[in-house]
Design a protein around this motif. Structure first.
Motif, PDB file in Angstrom:
ATOM      1  N   ILE A 102       0.850  -1.182   0.000  1.00  0.00           N
ATOM      2  CA  ILE A 102       0.000   0.000   0.000  1.00  0.00           C
ATOM      3  C   ILE A 102       0.890   1.237   0.000  1.00  0.00           C
ATOM      4  CG2 ILE A 102      -1.825   1.254   1.210  1.00  0.00           C
ATOM      5  CD1 ILE A 102      -2.498  -1.457   2.578  1.00  0.00           C
ATOM      6  N   VAL A 103       0.715   2.091  -1.005  1.00  0.00           N
ATOM      7  CA  VAL A 103       1.527   3.301  -1.110  1.00  0.00           C
ATOM      8  C   VAL A 103       0.645   4.524  -0.841  1.00  0.00           C
ATOM      9  CG1 VAL A 103       3.074   2.183  -2.747  1.00  0.00           C
ATOM     10  CG2 VAL A 103       1.189   3.593  -3.604  1.00  0.00           C
ATOM     11  N   GLY A 104       1.245   5.704  -0.979  1.00  0.00           N
ATOM     12  CA  GLY A 104       0.515   6.947  -0.799  1.00  0.00           C
ATOM     13  C   GLY A 104       0.897   7.660   0.479  1.00  0.00           C
ATOM     14  N   TRP A 105       1.272   8.942   0.351  1.00  0.00           N
ATOM     15  CA  TRP A 105       1.748   9.693   1.509  1.00  0.00           C
ATOM     16  C   TRP A 105       1.309  11.154   1.419  1.00  0.00           C
ATOM     17  CZ3 TRP A 105       4.520   5.874  -0.959  1.00  0.00           C
ATOM     18  CH2 TRP A 105       4.742   4.718  -0.192  1.00  0.00           C
TER      19      TRP A 105
ATOM     20  N   LYS B 237      -6.993  14.564  19.792  1.00  0.00           N
ATOM     21  CA  LYS B 237      -8.070  13.781  20.404  1.00  0.00           C
ATOM     22  C   LYS B 237      -8.980  13.256  19.307  1.00  0.00           C
ATOM     23  CE  LYS B 237     -11.143  17.745  21.221  1.00  0.00           C
ATOM     24  NZ  LYS B 237     -10.364  18.653  20.367  1.00  0.00           N
ATOM     25  N   THR B 238      -9.791  12.268  19.626  1.00  0.00           N
ATOM     26  CA  THR B 238     -10.733  11.704  18.670  1.00  0.00           C
ATOM     27  C   THR B 238     -11.631  12.804  18.109  1.00  0.00           C
ATOM     28  OG1 THR B 238     -10.735   9.619  19.881  1.00  0.00           O
ATOM     29  CG2 THR B 238     -12.549   9.985  18.364  1.00  0.00           C
ATOM     30  N   GLY B 239     -11.793  12.771  16.782  1.00  0.00           N
ATOM     31  CA  GLY B 239     -12.631  13.760  16.111  1.00  0.00           C
ATOM     32  C   GLY B 239     -11.874  14.913  15.505  1.00  0.00           C
ATOM     33  N   ASP B 240     -10.599  15.090  15.870  1.00  0.00           N
ATOM     34  CA  ASP B 240      -9.809  16.183  15.299  1.00  0.00           C
ATOM     35  C   ASP B 240      -9.609  15.988  13.804  1.00  0.00           C
ATOM     36  OD1 ASP B 240      -9.518  17.468  17.691  1.00  0.00           O
ATOM     37  OD2 ASP B 240      -7.446  16.842  18.051  1.00  0.00           O
ATOM     38  N   LYS B 241      -9.668  17.083  13.054  1.00  0.00           N
ATOM     39  CA  LYS B 241      -9.341  17.078  11.633  1.00  0.00           C
ATOM     40  C   LYS B 241      -7.841  17.325  11.483  1.00  0.00           C
ATOM     41  CE  LYS B 241     -13.511  16.528   9.964  1.00  0.00           C
ATOM     42  NZ  LYS B 241     -13.891  15.320   9.166  1.00  0.00           N
ATOM     43  N   VAL B 242      -7.172  16.482  10.695  1.00  0.00           N
ATOM     44  CA  VAL B 242      -5.715  16.539  10.603  1.00  0.00           C
ATOM     45  C   VAL B 242      -5.258  16.429   9.150  1.00  0.00           C
ATOM     46  CG1 VAL B 242      -5.419  15.545  12.908  1.00  0.00           C
ATOM     47  CG2 VAL B 242      -5.510  14.028  10.912  1.00  0.00           C
ATOM     48  N   PHE B 243      -3.978  16.746   8.951  1.00  0.00           N
ATOM     49  CA  PHE B 243      -3.336  16.477   7.649  1.00  0.00           C
ATOM     50  C   PHE B 243      -1.882  16.126   7.894  1.00  0.00           C
ATOM     51  CE2 PHE B 243      -1.907  20.633   8.375  1.00  0.00           C
ATOM     52  CZ  PHE B 243      -1.464  21.353   7.266  1.00  0.00           C
ATOM     53  N   TYR B 244      -1.336  15.298   7.010  1.00  0.00           N
ATOM     54  CA  TYR B 244       0.023  14.792   7.220  1.00  0.00           C
ATOM     55  C   TYR B 244       0.503  14.067   5.964  1.00  0.00           C
ATOM     56  CZ  TYR B 244      -2.464  10.380   7.924  1.00  0.00           C
ATOM     57  OH  TYR B 244      -3.282   9.291   7.749  1.00  0.00           O
ATOM     58  N   ALA B 245       1.829  13.835   5.898  1.00  0.00           N
ATOM     59  CA  ALA B 245       2.412  13.062   4.799  1.00  0.00           C
ATOM     60  C   ALA B 245       2.809  11.660   5.237  1.00  0.00           C
ATOM     61  CB  ALA B 245       3.628  13.790   4.221  1.00  0.00           C
TER      62      ALA B 245
ATOM     63  N   LEU C 214       2.837  16.789   2.080  1.00  0.00           N
ATOM     64  CA  LEU C 214       4.140  16.317   1.617  1.00  0.00           C
ATOM     65  C   LEU C 214       4.937  17.434   0.963  1.00  0.00           C
ATOM     66  CD1 LEU C 214       5.088  12.973   0.007  1.00  0.00           C
ATOM     67  CD2 LEU C 214       5.776  15.080  -1.127  1.00  0.00           C
ATOM     68  N   THR C 215       4.294  18.193   0.091  1.00  0.00           N
ATOM     69  CA  THR C 215       5.021  19.249  -0.607  1.00  0.00           C
ATOM     70  C   THR C 215       5.371  20.403   0.323  1.00  0.00           C
ATOM     71  OG1 THR C 215       2.898  20.155  -1.356  1.00  0.00           O
ATOM     72  CG2 THR C 215       4.077  18.696  -2.868  1.00  0.00           C
ATOM     73  N   SER C 216       4.487  20.704   1.277  1.00  0.00           N
ATOM     74  CA  SER C 216       4.779  21.790   2.217  1.00  0.00           C
ATOM     75  C   SER C 216       5.954  21.434   3.115  1.00  0.00           C
ATOM     76  CB  SER C 216       3.552  22.090   3.073  1.00  0.00           C
ATOM     77  OG  SER C 216       2.493  22.599   2.296  1.00  0.00           O
ATOM     78  N   ILE C 217       5.972  20.188   3.612  1.00  0.00           N
ATOM     79  CA  ILE C 217       7.101  19.763   4.445  1.00  0.00           C
ATOM     80  C   ILE C 217       8.388  19.802   3.637  1.00  0.00           C
ATOM     81  CG2 ILE C 217       8.119  17.847   5.728  1.00  0.00           C
ATOM     82  CD1 ILE C 217       5.232  16.968   6.418  1.00  0.00           C
TER      83      ILE C 217
ATOM     84  N   GLY D  67       5.270  22.213 -10.484  1.00  0.00           N
ATOM     85  CA  GLY D  67       4.879  20.947  -9.869  1.00  0.00           C
ATOM     86  C   GLY D  67       4.408  21.150  -8.441  1.00  0.00           C
ATOM     87  N   GLY D  68       4.172  20.030  -7.744  1.00  0.00           N
ATOM     88  CA  GLY D  68       3.636  20.106  -6.396  1.00  0.00           C
ATOM     89  C   GLY D  68       4.528  20.844  -5.426  1.00  0.00           C
ATOM     90  N   VAL D  69       5.807  20.451  -5.344  1.00  0.00           N
ATOM     91  CA  VAL D  69       6.723  21.104  -4.406  1.00  0.00           C
ATOM     92  C   VAL D  69       7.006  22.536  -4.843  1.00  0.00           C
ATOM     93  CG1 VAL D  69       8.982  21.026  -3.296  1.00  0.00           C
ATOM     94  CG2 VAL D  69       7.768  18.896  -3.766  1.00  0.00           C
TER      95      VAL D  69
END
Length: 333
Positions: A57-60, A77-85, A122-125, A154-156
């Motif tokens: 399984i790929v994708g980041w 905590k449970t229910g938090d909206k998040v984003f990450y790579a 991913l691109t922001s990091i 491109g993305g970055v």
């Protein structure tokens, strides 16, 4: 949980059903709302040399909702909206759920849709670490200096242009190869746009500005190494995210006391570095800048929900080399 995985480098993605994992330690269990695709996805698949019995399984790149937390979790905590790579050494996000270490997760911006959010981590990091950790740009000291970003559409590149302007306070010279990608770069704040299919050194010198103190290479390090070495200002720094196939003579940078450094955004999670938490903080800062309108999402298209056909379509776009901005997929139906 459902996921899509690959058993070989030429296979189509296949649906996999697994027991949903439990969150322990610093892990969050995320219910995935949207994902983005990146070149690293296709590179990892291309690296599968022997057929796999268990699909990979790929994708980041994720925006999602915290469904459960481990016993050491303190930031969410449970229910938090998040984003990450995430972490390239762990299962990816072509799935309904995923485990991720809280220290590399940020609170999602509140002003964007899941798809607009998913394209950013991913691109922001990568761009943030390249500019401020590797090139060590400090706005108070470096404001007004020139940076050349090779591959701006491109993305970055799309977020690097914005961060260099908004956070770094730099003059941004970037490159593109088509009319539409040139317009995109200017829209994001670039001061000048060159064509990376032509002689970069000649084009740059026609601008009549000082040589770049910083160069960020996001497009074919081998092709551009000589031009970068020629253009970089004395005591300047070059950073690349693109691996090389050829050997290059770093001695050509010696007389300028110029440096060359790599950026790989998975270094911190892969090696569990002592400063892993830096990715949490920088994602929170990016979310703040997005909500304040100082940065814009680099989302350009949502292909549809995560399924085999849409994954294949997204990968075709990536491999064409003509993608502007970032592509997103929404949650598995």
């Amino acid at each position: 949980m459902k996921a899509y995985g690959f058993t070989s480098n030429d296979a189509q993605p296949q649906l996999v059903e697994q027991i949903t994992p439990q969150a322990t330690g610093y892990d969050l269990l995320i219910k995935i709302d949207a994902i983005a695709v990146n070149p690293v996805d296709t590179k990892v698949i291309a690296g599968i040399k022997e057929p796999l019995t268990t699909p990979k399984i790929v994708g980041w790149d994720v925006s999602g909702t915290v469904a459960a937390v481990g016993e050491k979790v303190e930031l969410f905590k449970t229910g938090d909206k998040v984003f990450y790579a995430g972490d390239v050494s762990r299962p990816g996000c072509y799935a309904s759920h995923q485990l991720v270490d809280e220290r590399i997760v940020g609170h999602a911006p509140t002003s964007l849709s899941p798809a607009q959010t998913a394209v950013m981590p991913l691109t922001s990091i990568t761009a943030w670490e390249a500019l401020f950790s590797r090139l060590k740009i400090i706005a108070d000291l470096d404001q007004g200096k020139n940076i050349l970003i090779i591959g701006g559409a491109g993305g970055v590149g799309s977020i690097a242009i914005q961060l260099a302007k908004v956070v770094g306070k730099l003059n941004v010279i970037t490159t593109a190869s088509r009319t539409e990608s040139e317009k995109w770069c200017l829209q994001l704040g670039a001061d000048h746009v060159l064509n990376h299919h032509s002689d970069l050194a000649v084009q740059y010198r026609t601008l009549g500005i000082a040589d770049p103190d910083y160069i960020l290479c996001l497009n074919n390090t081998d092709r551009h190494f000589q031009a970068m070495a020629e253009l970089i200002a004395p005591q300047g720094m070059i950073c690349s995210i693109v691996g090389t196939q050829e050997k290059h003579d770093l001695d050509c940078l010696k007389s300028k006391s110029a440096g060359f450094v790599w950026e790989f955004m998975f270094t911190r999670p892969m090696f569990k570095t002592s400063d892993m938490l830096a990715q949490h903080h920088l994602l929170n800062k990016v979310a703040q800048l997005l909500d304040e309108g100082q940065l814009s999402s680099t989302h350009t298209s949502t292909i549809g929900p995560i399924n085999a056909d849409n994954i294949a379509k997204a990968h075709q776009h990536l491999l064409s080399g003509s993608t502007i901005g970032k592509l997103a997929l929404t949650a598995i139906n």
